[in-house]
Design a protein around this motif. Sequence first.
Motif, mmCIF file in Angstrom:
data_model
loop_
_atom_site.group_PDB
_atom_site.id
_atom_site.type_symbol
_atom_site.label_atom_id
_atom_site.label_comp_id
_atom_site.label_asym_id
_atom_site.label_seq_id
_atom_site.Cartn_x
_atom_site.Cartn_y
_atom_site.Cartn_z
ATOM 1 N N ARG A 105 14.467 41.505 -14.289
ATOM 2 C CA ARG A 105 13.754 40.520 -15.093
ATOM 3 C C ARG A 105 12.874 39.669 -14.185
ATOM 4 N N LYS A 106 11.569 39.888 -14.234
ATOM 5 C CA LYS A 106 10.634 39.125 -13.415
ATOM 6 C C LYS A 106 10.186 37.833 -14.097
ATOM 7 N N ASP A 107 10.590 37.626 -15.368
ATOM 8 C CA ASP A 107 10.309 36.345 -16.009
ATOM 9 C C ASP A 107 11.233 35.256 -15.466
ATOM 10 N N LEU A 108 12.294 35.666 -14.773
ATOM 11 C CA LEU A 108 13.154 34.720 -14.060
ATOM 12 C C LEU A 108 12.519 34.492 -12.687
ATOM 13 N N LYS A 109 12.041 33.276 -12.456
ATOM 14 C CA LYS A 109 11.211 32.987 -11.283
ATOM 15 C C LYS A 109 11.889 33.335 -9.978
ATOM 16 N N TYR A 110 13.192 33.071 -9.882
ATOM 17 C CA TYR A 110 13.882 33.322 -8.615
ATOM 18 C C TYR A 110 13.928 34.820 -8.298
ATOM 19 N N GLN A 111 14.048 35.663 -9.313
ATOM 20 C CA GLN A 111 14.041 37.099 -9.055
ATOM 21 C C GLN A 111 12.634 37.588 -8.735
ATOM 22 N N GLU A 112 11.644 36.986 -9.376
ATOM 23 C CA GLU A 112 10.257 37.356 -9.106
ATOM 24 C C GLU A 112 9.896 37.019 -7.660
ATOM 25 N N GLN A 113 10.527 35.968 -7.112
ATOM 26 C CA GLN A 113 10.266 35.543 -5.735
ATOM 27 C C GLN A 113 11.287 36.106 -4.740
ATOM 28 N N ASP A 114 12.143 37.020 -5.216
ATOM 29 C CA ASP A 114 13.176 37.651 -4.382
ATOM 30 C C ASP A 114 14.182 36.654 -3.827
ATOM 31 N N ASN A 115 14.411 35.537 -4.536
ATOM 32 C CA ASN A 115 15.477 34.589 -4.175
ATOM 33 C C ASN A 115 16.698 34.921 -5.032
ATOM 34 N N MET A 116 17.406 35.971 -4.649
ATOM 35 C CA MET A 116 18.429 36.543 -5.502
ATOM 36 C C MET A 116 19.756 35.773 -5.444
ATOM 37 N N MET A 117 20.512 35.887 -6.527
ATOM 38 C CA MET A 117 21.896 35.430 -6.521
ATOM 39 C C MET A 117 22.708 36.464 -5.734
ATOM 40 N N MET A 118 23.544 36.015 -4.804
ATOM 41 C CA MET A 118 24.257 37.000 -4.003
ATOM 42 C C MET A 118 25.507 36.445 -3.339
ATOM 43 N N HIS A 119 26.366 37.387 -2.922
ATOM 44 C CA HIS A 119 27.586 37.118 -2.166
ATOM 45 C C HIS A 119 27.483 37.807 -0.815
ATOM 46 N N ASP A 120 28.402 37.444 0.103
ATOM 47 C CA ASP A 120 28.446 38.096 1.406
ATOM 48 C C ASP A 120 29.117 39.466 1.337
ATOM 49 N N GLU A 121 29.974 39.654 0.318
ATOM 50 C CA GLU A 121 30.666 40.938 0.175
ATOM 51 C C GLU A 121 30.499 41.462 -1.257
ATOM 52 N N SER A 122 31.095 42.619 -1.526
ATOM 53 C CA SER A 122 30.934 43.295 -2.814
ATOM 54 C C SER A 122 31.323 42.390 -3.977
ATOM 55 N N VAL A 123 30.503 42.417 -5.028
ATOM 56 C CA VAL A 123 30.796 41.669 -6.251
ATOM 57 C C VAL A 123 31.649 42.553 -7.149
ATOM 58 N N LEU A 124 32.846 42.068 -7.495
ATOM 59 C CA LEU A 124 33.796 42.873 -8.252
ATOM 60 C C LEU A 124 33.903 42.490 -9.717
ATOM 61 N N CYS A 125 33.490 41.266 -10.069
ATOM 62 C CA CYS A 125 33.623 40.843 -11.466
ATOM 63 C C CYS A 125 32.533 39.846 -11.837
ATOM 64 N N LEU A 126 32.204 39.821 -13.116
ATOM 65 C CA LEU A 126 31.204 38.917 -13.679
ATOM 66 C C LEU A 126 31.700 38.415 -15.024
ATOM 67 N N ALA A 127 31.256 37.217 -15.413
ATOM 68 C CA ALA A 127 31.564 36.689 -16.741
ATOM 69 C C ALA A 127 30.511 35.658 -17.129
ATOM 70 N N PHE A 128 30.000 35.757 -18.346
ATOM 71 C CA PHE A 128 29.079 34.766 -18.889
ATOM 72 C C PHE A 128 29.864 33.693 -19.627
ATOM 73 N N SER A 129 29.351 32.470 -19.592
ATOM 74 C CA SER A 129 29.913 31.403 -20.427
ATOM 75 C C SER A 129 29.583 31.704 -21.885
ATOM 76 N N ARG A 130 30.233 31.013 -22.774
ATOM 77 C CA ARG A 130 30.068 31.277 -24.203
ATOM 78 C C ARG A 130 28.621 31.102 -24.658
ATOM 79 N N ASP A 131 27.910 30.106 -24.112
ATOM 80 C CA ASP A 131 26.525 29.865 -24.505
ATOM 81 C C ASP A 131 25.531 30.710 -23.710
ATOM 82 N N GLY A 132 26.013 31.492 -22.745
ATOM 83 C CA GLY A 132 25.154 32.370 -21.971
ATOM 84 C C GLY A 132 24.343 31.679 -20.894
ATOM 85 N N GLU A 133 24.572 30.395 -20.683
ATOM 86 C CA GLU A 133 23.774 29.651 -19.703
ATOM 87 C C GLU A 133 24.323 29.756 -18.285
#
Length: 252
Positions: A107-135
């Motif tokens: 999604r390049k409409d998300l400015k941080y991804q368009e600028q390659d400022n990614m969300m990241m960890h130092d090691e493998s990501v094993l799980c994800l969860a969205f909040s109820r409102d998706g924010e």
Amino acid sequence: INAEYMGSAEVQVVPPARLLTLLSQAIKWHQYTGQLPAGSRFDLFRGQAPAYTDAEERYPTELHRTIKFGSKSHAEVARFSGDGGYFATGSVDGFVEIWDYDTGRLRKDLKYQEQDNMMMHDESVLCLAFSRDGEMLASGSNDGMLKVWKVATGQCLRRIEKAHTQGITACVFSRDGQQLLTAGFDLCVRVHGLKSGKILKEFRGHKSYVNDVAFTADALKVVSCSADGTVKVWDARSMDILGTFRPPTANP
């Protein structure tokens, strides 16, 4: 907009920006209480959401889209937000990415991804969860790190370095979005406060690593399943085990 007389002061005009904020909060409250499904539209003039007829559920029969990763990477986990507005993956190289599932591209409409400022960890990501409102998006990694992100901006809202002593296998938000329930390779189930960043509760009793966890709909119980072959039901307040179930073995 004229306001009612309150005490000794009278408010003559409400700024338009404040009115929009109040309307937004009202709609979010309706979504939170289940009166308005997340992602649905609301007609402010009629005061109601559009009615939808129930469609017959069918199992998938066609491949919609394939998302390709680099030769040295692969996804460990994938999640949709509750309203289907976001589709996220966590990768073995530590990246958390939001995708356009219609095109199979970031999604390049998300400015941080368009600028390659990614969300990241130092090691493998094993799980994800969205909040109820998706924010918000929570991510847990193989080094026991737990992070909470604001999806719209990519900002890390909370970082808990030792949420578990080993990898985090599962995470889920509480209904009010104020706590995170997690499980890990360290045999533990824990509840973390998002404001304090502290461990609020710990559930011990499994003999092997815990694969998944969930709150019951009333948030009074916690359910966990483990590689020890059991499913346990816990009292969310006292942390007592209310029941242990072991799936029946197949007949030889």
